[in-house]
Design a protein around this motif. Structure first.
Motif, PDB file in Angstrom:
ATOM      1  N   VAL A  99     -41.263 -10.816 -17.203  1.00 26.96           N
ATOM      2  CA  VAL A  99     -41.676 -10.749 -15.802  1.00 26.96           C
ATOM      3  C   VAL A  99     -40.574 -10.124 -14.970  1.00 26.96           C
ATOM      4  O   VAL A  99     -39.393 -10.435 -15.146  1.00 26.96           O
ATOM      5  CB  VAL A  99     -41.997 -12.163 -15.255  1.00 26.96           C
ATOM      6  N   ILE A 100     -40.977  -9.242 -14.033  1.00 26.85           N
ATOM      7  CA  ILE A 100     -40.093  -8.800 -12.956  1.00 26.85           C
ATOM      8  C   ILE A 100     -40.738  -9.197 -11.641  1.00 26.85           C
ATOM      9  O   ILE A 100     -41.937  -8.989 -11.429  1.00 26.85           O
ATOM     10  CB  ILE A 100     -39.820  -7.278 -13.004  1.00 26.85           C
ATOM     11  N   ASP A 101     -39.934  -9.809 -10.763  1.00 28.77           N
ATOM     12  CA  ASP A 101     -40.439 -10.269  -9.466  1.00 28.77           C
ATOM     13  C   ASP A 101     -39.237 -10.407  -8.535  1.00 28.77           C
ATOM     14  O   ASP A 101     -38.180 -10.882  -8.956  1.00 28.77           O
ATOM     15  CB  ASP A 101     -41.149 -11.619  -9.621  1.00 28.77           C
ATOM     16  N   ASP A 102     -39.400  -9.982  -7.286  1.00 23.13           N
ATOM     17  CA  ASP A 102     -38.294 -10.139  -6.340  1.00 23.13           C
ATOM     18  C   ASP A 102     -38.322 -11.490  -5.631  1.00 23.13           C
ATOM     19  O   ASP A 102     -37.430 -11.792  -4.823  1.00 23.13           O
ATOM     20  CB  ASP A 102     -38.266  -8.992  -5.327  1.00 23.13           C
ATOM     21  N   LEU A 103     -39.339 -12.313  -5.924  1.00 17.45           N
ATOM     22  CA  LEU A 103     -39.497 -13.654  -5.364  1.00 17.45           C
ATOM     23  C   LEU A 103     -39.642 -13.658  -3.838  1.00 17.45           C
ATOM     24  O   LEU A 103     -39.400 -14.669  -3.191  1.00 17.45           O
ATOM     25  CB  LEU A 103     -38.349 -14.573  -5.787  1.00 17.45           C
ATOM     26  N   SER A 104     -40.085 -12.523  -3.285  1.00 17.57           N
ATOM     27  CA  SER A 104     -40.322 -12.486  -1.840  1.00 17.57           C
ATOM     28  C   SER A 104     -41.538 -13.318  -1.468  1.00 17.57           C
ATOM     29  O   SER A 104     -41.582 -13.911  -0.380  1.00 17.57           O
ATOM     30  CB  SER A 104     -40.508 -11.045  -1.365  1.00 17.57           C
ATOM     31  N   THR A 105     -42.515 -13.376  -2.338  1.00 21.29           N
ATOM     32  CA  THR A 105     -43.680 -14.237  -2.122  1.00 21.29           C
ATOM     33  C   THR A 105     -43.983 -15.111  -3.334  1.00 21.29           C
ATOM     34  O   THR A 105     -44.810 -16.010  -3.247  1.00 21.29           O
ATOM     35  CB  THR A 105     -44.945 -13.392  -1.795  1.00 21.29           C
ATOM     36  N   GLY A 106     -43.317 -14.854  -4.457  1.00 21.50           N
ATOM     37  CA  GLY A 106     -43.544 -15.644  -5.660  1.00 21.50           C
ATOM     38  C   GLY A 106     -42.540 -16.783  -5.789  1.00 21.50           C
ATOM     39  O   GLY A 106     -41.658 -16.971  -4.951  1.00 21.50           O
ATOM     40  N   PHE A 107     -42.676 -17.533  -6.883  1.00 21.68           N
ATOM     41  CA  PHE A 107     -41.870 -18.739  -7.091  1.00 21.68           C
ATOM     42  C   PHE A 107     -41.331 -18.751  -8.518  1.00 21.68           C
ATOM     43  O   PHE A 107     -42.087 -18.588  -9.473  1.00 21.68           O
ATOM     44  CB  PHE A 107     -42.714 -19.989  -6.843  1.00 21.68           C
ATOM     45  N   ARG A 108     -40.031 -18.993  -8.642  1.00 21.44           N
ATOM     46  CA  ARG A 108     -39.409 -19.003  -9.968  1.00 21.44           C
ATOM     47  C   ARG A 108     -40.030 -20.056 -10.865  1.00 21.44           C
ATOM     48  O   ARG A 108     -40.181 -19.845 -12.072  1.00 21.44           O
ATOM     49  CB  ARG A 108     -37.895 -19.244  -9.810  1.00 21.44           C
TER      50      ARG A 108
END
Length: 342
Positions: free
Chosen positions: A38-47
């Motif tokens: 997974v790649i995600d900047d966590l601007s709207t997602g959750f670790r």
């Protein structure tokens, strides 16, 4: 119809995999034995939405250096692309954000896939690319005329993918979503964003006292009760469709696909709220308001193409089931936020 083939599994990179739909796609892939990163900047997602066994990279999908490292370390042979911005009224007030996040960064991701020889991509698109056509339900070969920047930003990425599939060794599947709702039936993930605008999410929050009355935006549409009509699809059924679409791309690398993902029937805003009343056992407060910018009267899918192309059999195509899973998740979400943070 393409059949499932367990021998054809490849390493998959999921962009936006810490978000609502992306996290459910990760679960669907893991449940079927795929190797996932997974790649995600966590601007709207959750670790905490990403299972421990999944390799996680925090960063931007337009970061070419990071993508090169991921592809080298993970051996990615497919991308499921969910990262982007999705709120229609916000796209009207801040179009540059949407053309950057959804189109410019989408182009950068596609370029990285081409450069590093990643042969398959699934793209998270939207029914809003259809605009307001006269024909209902909506078929994939209709003329496309989005009426808001969100839909146009997605359509532009669809076109980039189509051109790149003709020019390079890359096949793709565009999945045009209708209204995604619900949560994992085992409550492993669900819609977790604070201030979400999706109707069922808003309604269950209101039912639990997490927010005030539900706004009904527009009561004068040309629909049976004057409120907007949408085709609501359970997020886990949508995630299953992504896995099956990837199998189809791998099985026939010479072709690309564009398919609607919906149930082929619509419910009005008031019908959805009445169903929430039934599920929670009490009336959910509602307030009638004016139309929102960028909304259209009705979006209902013709899903015959996906039903004929892949062995997709929805398991949760019942409105009250969708609401029940959303409600179950909402009750669990408070504990997750309190205990683990974002």
């Amino acid at each position: 119809m393409v059949k499932s083939d367990d021998s054809a599994k490849v390493p998959v990179l999921v962009t936006g995999g810490a978000g609502y739909i992306g996290s459910h796609a990760v679960l669907a892939l893991l449940d079927k034995g795929w190797d996932v990163a997974v790649i995600d900047d966590l601007s709207t997602g959750f670790r905490w939405a990403i299972p421990d066994e999944v390799a996680f990279y925090r960063g931007d999908i337009a970061d070419a250096e990071l993508l090169a490292r991921i592809f080298a370390e993970q051996g990615s042979q497919a991308i499921m692309h969910f990262a982007g911005s999705i709120i229609v009224p916000e796209s009207v007030s801040d179009p540059l954000k949407y053309y950057d996040n959804n189109t410019v960064k989408g182009r950068a991701l596609i370029a990285a896939a081409v450069e590093h020889g990643v042969p398959h991509m699934i793209f998270s698109s939207t029914a809003t690319v259809y605009g307001e056509p006269d024909l209902k339900p909506l078929q994939e070969d209709l003329p496309l005329s989005p009426v808001n920047p969100y839909g146009m930003s997605k359509l532009m990425t669809e076109r980039i993918l189509a051109d790149c599939s003709r020019a390079y060794d890359l096949n793709h599947c565009v999945l045009r979503y209708f209204n995604v709702a619900g949560a994992d039936p085992d409550a492993r993930s669900g819609q977790s964003s604070i201030g979400a605008t999706h109707l069922i999410k808003v309604a269950v929050e209101s039912a639990l006292g997490k927010r005030g009355p539900v706004g009904v935006f527009g009561t004068d549409y040309p629909t049976p009760d004057g409120t907007g009509v949408r085709d609501y699809i359970h997020v886990s059924d949508l995630a299953d469709a992504h896995v099956l679409a990837l199998e189809a791309l791998i099985a026939q690398p010479e072709r690309s696909l564009t398919m609607n993902v919906g149930y082929g029937r619509g419910f009005s805003v008031l019908e959805v709220l009445d169903a929430v009343d039934r599920v929670v056992g009490q009336p959910v407060p509602r307030v009638m308001e004016g139309r929102r910018a960028g909304d259209v009267p009705s979006l209902v899918s013709d899903n015959s193409r996906i039903m004929e192309t892949v062995p997709w059999k929805p398991r949760h195509d019942d409105l009250e089931t969708i609401i029940g899973h959303a409600l179950q998740w909402e009750k669990r979400l408070t504990g997750l936020r309190d205990g683990q943070g974002g």
